[in-house]
Design an enzyme around this catalytic site. Structure first.
Site, PDB file in Angstrom:
ATOM      1  N   ARG A  93     -26.542 -45.554 106.901  1.00  0.00           N
ATOM      2  CA  ARG A  93     -26.187 -44.445 105.909  1.00  0.00           C
ATOM      3  C   ARG A  93     -24.999 -43.540 106.501  1.00  0.00           C
ATOM      4  O   ARG A  93     -25.252 -43.168 107.645  1.00  0.00           O
ATOM      5  CB  ARG A  93     -27.408 -43.751 105.412  1.00  0.00           C
ATOM      6  CG  ARG A  93     -28.418 -44.562 104.527  1.00  0.00           C
ATOM      7  CD  ARG A  93     -27.819 -44.980 103.425  1.00  0.00           C
ATOM      8  NE  ARG A  93     -28.891 -45.542 102.438  1.00  0.00           N
ATOM      9  CZ  ARG A  93     -28.758 -47.015 102.083  1.00  0.00           C
ATOM     10  NH1 ARG A  93     -28.012 -47.604 102.968  1.00  0.00           N
ATOM     11  NH2 ARG A  93     -29.438 -47.475 101.392  1.00  0.00           N
ATOM     12  N   HIS A 138     -19.004 -50.851 102.253  1.00  0.00           N
ATOM     13  CA  HIS A 138     -20.345 -50.884 102.078  1.00  0.00           C
ATOM     14  C   HIS A 138     -20.852 -52.402 101.638  1.00  0.00           C
ATOM     15  O   HIS A 138     -21.368 -52.519 100.697  1.00  0.00           O
ATOM     16  CB  HIS A 138     -21.122 -50.043 100.909  1.00  0.00           C
ATOM     17  CG  HIS A 138     -22.429 -49.420 101.073  1.00  0.00           C
ATOM     18  ND1 HIS A 138     -23.064 -48.315 100.646  1.00  0.00           N
ATOM     19  CD2 HIS A 138     -23.433 -50.224 101.701  1.00  0.00           C
ATOM     20  CE1 HIS A 138     -24.424 -48.413 100.979  1.00  0.00           C
ATOM     21  NE2 HIS A 138     -24.646 -49.796 101.671  1.00  0.00           N
TER      22      HIS A 138
END
Length: 311
Positions: free
Chosen positions: A226, A274
């Protein structure tokens, strides 16, 4: 009863998921708009970044099944119903995809492939000494399903792998540890650090100037977890000073990454949008459906989230 599919998917993606889930759950009624039915008939929600408030005022909700491996965004919704079990997605296909990405990043750092790509753009022909895998120590932080898969894949390819997690976890062929003292030791020993920790209050901003200073000078840093776990300014400072040699980043504080961010143009940063381990509807839909069947049949639910820990 009915199942609410609460997501931020576009029309085509929503249609795909709906078709696959309906195939796995032919006896169930699926709705993608809670206004299409009485909220009282919804007892299961299958979710992927549901809009805030989407799960409130569902009096008979008995299960929230996430289609994502991480549930930090879901848990930040203050309207999330208390007491309703939450299950996260644990998909062997995603675990292997993450392990592949971790191996690609570590191999590219070990063999200077990112450097060679930059040299190609500059039309430079400059061979570098080639290190063997067993000369490279890799630390995998976070030993959940994905972290263990990555650690095993790296060890199987000859790297000297250590692992760290908040709780002690045993992984074959990997030296593991937990606790603050072990974290500092693991960081200091590693040539490459791979972050796969869950996002929790304890891991938010974990990678700051103090942590980067604990790493071996010239180490590589790979963040596949993250973006909020990294202090961007401190990472850039560590790269600019030579404390870190290169960073591979798949996740960011804001996504998409803003156009003016220095990560886009920094010569020692490699970016991914991502995509390190995307949820594959073909394998994930049956996994989500299995928990629906378990609930209906009174069997134990799989991969339940501990709200206190955040994962």
């Amino acid at each position: 009863m009915a199942i609410l599919l609460a997501t931020d998917f576009g029309a085509a993606e929503l249609a795909l998921w709906s078709e696959l889930l309906q195939t796995e759950l032919p006896a169930e009624t699926l709705v993608s708009d809670r206004m299409d039915c009485d909220p009282g008939v919804i007892d299961i929600a299958i979710v992927a970044n549901p809009p805030p408030g989407a799960l409130s005022c569902l009096p008979n909700l008995r299960l929230i099944q996430s289609l994502w491996a991480g549930v930090d965004t879901l848990l930040r919704d203050p309207t999330l119903p208390a007491g309703v079990p939450i299950a996260r997605m644990v998909d062997p296909a995603m675990n292997q995809a993450m392990a592949q990405t971790a191996l690609w990043a570590v191999l590219s750092l070990q063999r200077d492939f990112f450097t060679y790509a930059a040299q190609q753009r500059a039309m430079q022909w400059l061979p570098h000494p080639q290190r063997r895998a067993d000369e490279v120590s890799v630390a995998v932080l976070g030993l959940g399903q994905m972290g263990q898969a990555a650690a095993r894949r790296l060890a199987g390819n000859g790297y000297r792998v250590s692992g760290w997690s908040t709780r002690e976890v045993a992984v074959p062929d990997v030296a593991t540890g937990s606790g603050e003292a072990a974290l500092a030791r693991v960081l200091g020993d590693a040539s490459i650090v791979v972050n796969l920790l869950p996002l929790t209050p304890a891991t938010t901003g974990l990678f700051d100037r103090t942590r980067f200073a604990q790493m071996r000078r010239g180490a590589g840093f790979v963040n596949l977890a993250r973006g909020a776990q990294v202090v961007d300014a401190d990472l850039l400072a560590a790269l600019d000073s030579g404390q870190l040699r290169h960073a591979v980043l798949d996740v960011f504080h804001s996504e998409p990454l803003p156009a003016g961010h220095r990560f886009w143009t920094h010569p020692q940063v490699t970016l991914l949008p991502h995509v390190a381990a995307q949820t594959d509807p073909r394998s994930a839909a049956p996994i989500a459906a299995s928990n629906v069947h378990a609930l209906r049949e009174g069997r134990a639910l799989q991969h339940l989230v501990d709200r206190r820990r955040g994962y």
